[in-house]
Design a protein around this motif. Structure first.
Motif, short mmCIF file in Angstrom:
data_model
loop_
_atom_site.label_atom_id
_atom_site.label_comp_id
_atom_site.label_asym_id
_atom_site.label_seq_id
_atom_site.Cartn_x
_atom_site.Cartn_y
_atom_site.Cartn_z
N ASP A 7 0.68 -1.01 0.12
CA ASP A 7 0.08 0.01 0.05
C ASP A 7 1.11 1.26 -0.02
OD1 ASP A 7 -2.24 -1.60 0.04
OD2 ASP A 7 -2.41 -1.43 2.28
N GLY A 8 0.60 2.14 -1.02
CA GLY A 8 1.48 3.48 -1.26
C GLY A 8 2.80 3.28 -1.43
N VAL A 9 3.17 2.19 -2.13
CA VAL A 9 4.56 1.94 -2.59
C VAL A 9 4.94 2.83 -3.55
CG1 VAL A 9 6.12 0.45 -3.65
CG2 VAL A 9 4.71 -0.39 -1.62
N LEU A 10 5.98 3.72 -3.54
CA LEU A 10 6.38 4.68 -4.80
C LEU A 10 6.99 3.88 -5.78
CD1 LEU A 10 7.38 7.48 -2.32
CD2 LEU A 10 5.23 7.16 -3.14
N PHE A 11 7.49 2.88 -5.51
CA PHE A 11 8.16 2.09 -6.71
C PHE A 11 7.70 0.65 -6.60
CE2 PHE A 11 11.51 -0.52 -8.48
CZ PHE A 11 11.86 0.39 -9.49
N SER A 12 7.19 0.29 -7.74
CA SER A 12 6.60 -1.02 -7.77
C SER A 12 7.97 -2.11 -8.00
CB SER A 12 6.10 -1.03 -9.33
OG SER A 12 5.38 -2.51 -9.20
N SER A 13 7.60 -3.05 -6.91
CA SER A 13 8.62 -4.23 -7.06
C SER A 13 7.92 -5.51 -6.39
CB SER A 13 9.81 -3.60 -6.20
OG SER A 13 9.35 -3.38 -4.72
N ASP A 14 8.66 -6.57 -6.68
CA ASP A 14 7.70 -7.71 -6.20
C ASP A 14 8.46 -7.86 -4.79
OD1 ASP A 14 6.93 -8.35 -8.52
OD2 ASP A 14 8.95 -9.59 -9.38
N ASP A 15 7.49 -8.04 -3.74
CA ASP A 15 8.03 -8.20 -2.31
C ASP A 15 8.24 -9.68 -1.99
OD1 ASP A 15 7.72 -5.69 -1.78
OD2 ASP A 15 5.68 -6.03 -1.29
N VAL A 16 9.63 -9.95 -1.37
CA VAL A 16 9.66 -11.27 -1.37
C VAL A 16 10.16 -11.72 0.14
CG1 VAL A 16 10.52 -11.88 -3.60
CG2 VAL A 16 12.19 -10.86 -1.89
N GLY A 17 10.12 -12.63 0.79
CA GLY A 17 10.43 -12.83 2.28
C GLY A 17 9.49 -11.79 3.20
N ASP A 18 8.42 -11.41 2.75
CA ASP A 18 7.72 -10.57 3.83
C ASP A 18 6.29 -10.87 3.78
OD1 ASP A 18 7.68 -9.03 5.80
OD2 ASP A 18 7.33 -7.18 4.65
N ASN A 19 5.94 -12.06 3.54
CA ASN A 19 4.73 -12.50 3.53
C ASN A 19 4.19 -13.09 5.00
OD1 ASN A 19 4.32 -12.18 0.74
ND2 ASN A 19 5.41 -14.27 0.28
N ASN A 20 4.33 -11.93 5.96
CA ASN A 20 4.36 -12.47 7.17
C ASN A 20 2.97 -12.26 7.81
OD1 ASN A 20 7.06 -12.74 6.85
ND2 ASN A 20 7.45 -10.67 7.33
N GLY A 534 13.75 -5.47 -3.18
CA GLY A 534 12.93 -5.64 -4.46
C GLY A 534 13.61 -5.11 -5.76
N GLY A 535 13.01 -4.91 -6.88
CA GLY A 535 13.39 -4.50 -8.03
C GLY A 535 13.86 -5.39 -8.68
N ASP A 536 14.39 -5.20 -10.03
CA ASP A 536 14.93 -6.26 -10.75
C ASP A 536 16.38 -6.43 -10.92
OD1 ASP A 536 15.74 -3.80 -12.01
OD2 ASP A 536 14.75 -4.35 -14.02
N SER A 537 17.21 -5.60 -9.83
CA SER A 537 18.75 -5.79 -9.82
C SER A 537 18.90 -5.43 -8.34
CB SER A 537 19.33 -5.24 -10.86
OG SER A 537 18.85 -3.64 -10.49
N PRO A 538 18.57 -6.11 -7.26
CA PRO A 538 18.83 -5.69 -6.01
C PRO A 538 20.13 -5.47 -5.75
CG PRO A 538 17.73 -7.76 -5.73
CD PRO A 538 17.66 -7.27 -7.15
N GLY A 539 20.62 -4.39 -4.86
CA GLY A 539 22.07 -4.32 -4.67
C GLY A 539 22.44 -3.69 -3.42
N VAL A 540 24.01 -3.48 -3.21
CA VAL A 540 24.18 -2.97 -2.02
C VAL A 540 24.80 -1.41 -2.39
CG1 VAL A 540 25.96 -3.00 0.00
CG2 VAL A 540 24.71 -4.88 -0.67
N TYR A 541 24.76 -0.45 -1.76
CA TYR A 541 24.93 0.76 -2.39
C TYR A 541 25.61 1.55 -0.76
CZ TYR A 541 21.55 -0.56 -5.50
OH TYR A 541 21.10 -1.47 -6.59
N ALA A 542 26.64 2.61 -1.57
CA ALA A 542 27.26 3.46 -0.49
C ALA A 542 27.04 4.70 -0.55
CB ALA A 542 28.61 3.17 -0.48
#
Length: 600
Positions: A7-20, A534-542
């Motif tokens: 709800d209210g997500v600003l960027f559409s992505s697939d949620d994984v690991g949070d079907n809680n 999420g997203g099609d290329s999840p990463g680690v950023y600095a």
């Protein structure tokens, strides 16, 4: 950590690991969690006994186009020159033409020295041909008129790849505390020595010899007096290291890595963990790996005694927990074992000042568990309160070591930030009495701590939905509001705050466009590192210092096997030369800088 809805997500992505929600919330309450220590298990409760730049100058090398003009110069002379010389010469003679008058010679040979006095009368026609070379200095005054013809050659080629957004690196060293760089770098040696020694060698030898000793002994003895200043440590790289300048693709691993970093696999879910001696763990590496922290095994000598990578499992319905991979001081894997089992959705967490790990359960009645890798012990804490909640991450203000203050985020639409002031420190402090309050944001600038949890939840729903990773540094809290893509910075002394949208200012390859999750300060505080959900290329950023520019450290290959997954488990070894991170449904990686230097 998981999302808990879109709800209210600003960027559409697939949620994984949070079907809680739903089934999990009810099923999770039908059993009592157990603490597993090695092969032993016990009921877990608060009262249970312990178990043991490419900066593009556009390189538009401004090809200064000298346009031919037919406008007269200055004031006319008394009389024009008799006739122009047959052809002009570009080189002066050594001596002037020997004539008895001031009138220039009409010899057909070109003069090699300028005539006695210049003419101020306009010539009848322009010189033979304009020069195609740019003038060495600009003209006395600029002209407003356009040039007669366009330049004959295009500007120099642009850099091989453009940056996503122009970026000013003048603040580069401002985040390295105690260092004051000069206003702007120069390649020429200074006329006098700088006031403080440099930490970097010069790019090339200076024009004059330095007073510093040479690296190798000279064949002849020196005659000068020895210097009084100490010799600096081993040299640092010639250029600052920027993440994301370019990528190296590792198709076998499914990721793209910032050039300048090496990567190796530490553990893969469902596979036994390989040890340095050639053996493997008796248990397979757990599934749904999530947040992690590094705990030195010898706190008095943290870089020499080895360390434990303590890491969560976000499995549902009592299948979650906490595990540890043990390393020697050089990063060789020695052991893998479980520290806590029987819990649910262990998502985020945080470290305590006394070297334990707090693991947070992210479901409707979740709690926060303290895990000690020395004692192989785990106990529930009072951080989550009696009500429980979808807890995410923990940070601590240890300004007063005897009464540390803990902050706990909650990944829910109205999950309010909790503040727990402990009455004591060390193992047992989080199970004792303390004072709990909640973040209440008042307006676009100010906040307070309130005892009214309902009021705080209304504030959270308006200003900071689904809070995630959190860090404390020098009187400020840095935490994520995932659904709104916000980094919120609380000034605990001024009781004010500021908000930044993650990934908006970006440098180099990649993009930080999905939901921000966990965060981690580097040792120099120059960077804050972020995971992505999420997203099609999840990463680690600095994120760089006060400039707020983001860089890519690594990311999944776009649309590859980790499409829609999330990055997790960011942590640094005690000597800061090894950076650990993973992808939730796959693997844990170890990254090192190829220049051998620590991460910042």
């Amino acid at each position: 950590g998981g999302d808990g809805g879109n709800d209210g997500v600003l960027f559409s992505s697939d949620d994984v690991g949070d079907n809680n929600g739903g089934v999990q919330d009810t099923a999770a309450n039908q059993f009592v969690p157990q603490v597993t220590v090695g092969d032993m298990a016990m009921l877990a409760s608060p009262d249970a006994p312990e178990t043991v730049a490419a900066t593009t100058t556009s390189t538009t090398t401004t090809t200064s186009t000298t346009a031919t003009t037919t406008k007269p110069t200055g004031d006319p002379s008394a009389s024009p020159t008799p006739e122009p010389s047959i052809s002009p010469s570009n080189t002066p003679t050594a001596t002037p033409t020997a004539t008895s008058s001031n009138v220039p010679s009409s010899s057909s040979d070109p003069t090699t020295y300028p005539t006695g006095s210049p003419s101020t009368n306009p010539t009848s026609y322009p010189s033979a041909s304009p020069s195609k070379e740019p003038t060495s200095v600009p003209s006395d005054s600029p002209t407003d008129e356009p040039t007669a013809t366009p330049t004959e050659t295009p500007s120099a080629s642009p850099s091989t790849k453009p940056t996503n957004r122009p970026i000013d690196f003048s603040l580069w060293t401002q985040a390295t505390f105690g260092i004051e760089p000069s206003a702007s770098p120069t390649r020429e040696p200074t006329s006098s020595p700088t006031r403080r020694p440099t930490r970097r060698p010069t790019r090339k030898p200076t024009r004059n010899p330095t007073s510093e000793p040479t690296r190798d002994p000279t064949s002849e003895p020196t005659t000068s007096e020895p210097t009084l200043s100490p010799i600096t440590a081993s040299p640092t790289p010639y250029e600052p290291f920027f993440f994301g300048d370019s990528f190296t693709t590792h198709r076998d691993l499914g990721i793209e890595v910032s050039t300048g970093l090496s990567v190796r696999v530490i553990a893969e879910q469902g596979q036994r963990v390989p040890y340095a001696d050639g053996d493997r763990s008796s248990k397979s590496y757990h599934t749904m790996t999530d947040a992690a922290g590094i705990i030195p095994l010898d706190p008095q000598n943290p870089t020499e005694g080895g360390y434990a990578y303590v890491v969560n499992s976000e499995e549902e319905d009592g299948d979650g927990g906490v595990y540890a991979i043990y390393f020697d001081k050089d990063g060789n894997v020695l052991e893998y074992k479980s520290l806590l089992t029987g819990t649910t959705d262990n998502c985020g967490g945080g470290l305590t000042p006394w070297n334990t790990w707090v693991s947070c359960e992210e479901y409707s009645e979740g709690q926060c568990w303290e895990v000690d890798p020395y004692r192989n012990a785990a106990r529930v804490t009072k951080l989550g309160g009696k009500r429980g909640g979808r807890y995410e991450s923990v940070a601590v203000d240890d300004t007063n070591p005897d009464e540390p203050v803990f902050f706990t985020t909650e990944d829910d639409d109205d999950g309010c930030l909790r503040r727990f002031a402990a009455r004591g420190s060390g193992w047992g402090a989080l199970q004792s009495d303390g004072d709990t309050s909640f973040l209440n944001i008042l307006d676009k600038r100010n906040f307070e701590w309130t005892d009214d949890e309902d009021e705080a939840r209304e504030s959270a729903a308006e200003y900071y939905r689904n809070s995630e990773g959190i860090q404390y540094h020098e009187g400020k809290l840095y935490f994520m509001a995932k659904k709104d893509f916000k980094l919120i910075i609380l000034d605990l002394e001024e009781m004010t705050y500021e908000v930044e949208i993650t990934g908006r200012k970006f440098y180099g390859e990649g993009s930080f466009s999905a939901q921000p999750d966990q965060n981690l300060f580097g040792p120099s505080r120059k960077y804050i590192y972020f995971t992505e959900d999420g997203g099609d290329s999840p990463g680690v950023y600095a994120r760089y210092g006060k400039d707020g520019t983001f860089f890519t450290m690594f990311q999944a290959i776009r649309g590859g096997v980790y499409d829609g997954d999330e990055t997790v488990g960011i942590a640094l070894s005690p000597d800061n030369t090894k950076f650990y991170a993973g992808i939730q449904k796959g693997v844990i990686f170890e990254f090192r800088r190829e220049d051998g230097l620590p991460f910042e």
